[in-house]
Design an enzyme around this catalytic site. Sequence first.
Site, mmCIF file in Angstrom:
data_model
loop_
_atom_site.group_PDB
_atom_site.id
_atom_site.type_symbol
_atom_site.label_atom_id
_atom_site.label_comp_id
_atom_site.label_asym_id
_atom_site.label_seq_id
_atom_site.Cartn_x
_atom_site.Cartn_y
_atom_site.Cartn_z
ATOM 1 N N GLY A 125 1.034 -1.227 -0.054
ATOM 2 C CA GLY A 125 0.047 -0.063 -0.009
ATOM 3 C C GLY A 125 0.918 1.290 -0.076
ATOM 4 C CB ALA A 126 0.006 4.737 0.722
ATOM 5 C CG ASN A 185 -3.125 4.417 10.780
ATOM 6 O OD1 ASN A 185 -2.144 4.798 11.432
ATOM 7 N ND2 ASN A 185 -3.856 4.751 9.961
ATOM 8 C CE LYS A 225 -0.396 7.888 12.795
ATOM 9 N NZ LYS A 225 0.120 6.792 12.313
ATOM 10 C CG ASN A 253 -4.579 7.312 13.742
ATOM 11 O OD1 ASN A 253 -4.186 8.022 12.784
ATOM 12 N ND2 ASN A 253 -3.865 6.138 14.027
ATOM 13 C CB SER A 278 -6.156 5.453 6.224
ATOM 14 O OG SER A 278 -6.348 5.430 7.546
#
Length: 298
Positions: free
Chosen positions: A9-10, A97, A178, A182, A248
């Site tokens: 993925g990215a 994440n 984080k 998120n 995302s």
Amino acid sequence: MKITILGAGAIGSLWAIALQPQHDVQVWTRSSITRYPLTFQSLSGKVRTYCFDANHIDHLQQSDLLLVTVKSFQVITALHPLINDLSARCKIVIMHNGIGSHDAVKQLFPKHTIYYATTSHAALKTAESTLRHTGLGQTFIGPLSSVISTDNSIADMFNQALSPCYWQDDIMEPLWKKLAINCAINPLTAINQCTNGELANEGYQAQLIQICNEVTLVMRAEGYRIKNGELYQQALTVIKATADNYSSMNRDVFYQRPTEIDYITGYLIHQAKIFDIAVPVNTQLWQTITSMESSYHA
């Protein structure tokens, strides 16, 4: 080092490009492709093409490092087929994440050295083989158990590839911070289908403050010293730094894909219950996202 990156993925693709100049890198994907072409646009706008080896079993068996960049709910499913082909000396780095896959990963690889990492570098795949680096960030990495390893050379390697990267003896602290960001950004941008930057508008501030206050209470119960307003200010900093980006979760809802809500807001709610802490705003957001997911194919 010989490196396999599980997940193209990215973020996985970004790290493949960053690590490639000094290491022997391949990607591991769900398909059976043997070559992975990629057109990359850097932050400066410079465009370059790459082509990585993909899905070579001999490379996997010889890998010194497995970097796992699939979504949180995909980690165990993606790792299962690789169990018998990873050497005992292969270090495993999980980067996704949210929080919540660590216990299952430990059970899956009881003899391996496992690290967790979190990054705020931003990247966007605009097509199957086109990637843009859309925002600078920082990366934190540390061992899943302090008993397992105190070797922080892996942080140096990541720092050389895509700086800055910092070693953390207690990786759960940056993972929690984080998680707070998120919790603040992902559900709101997904529900409202807006860019990160739109959350800087006045109409979102009261909700952002409430979200971050609830996370603060749970983090304090977990033993972390968090000042009042600290998480909210960090969330605002990220919102402004990634103003033009889509989260995302925003993209997952847009394309009607499963989200990581259970490993972000869901994990917060789970931990809050342990400490008997009410988190009504986050609970409402979790309910809204899960309802949206269930309606995809209704």
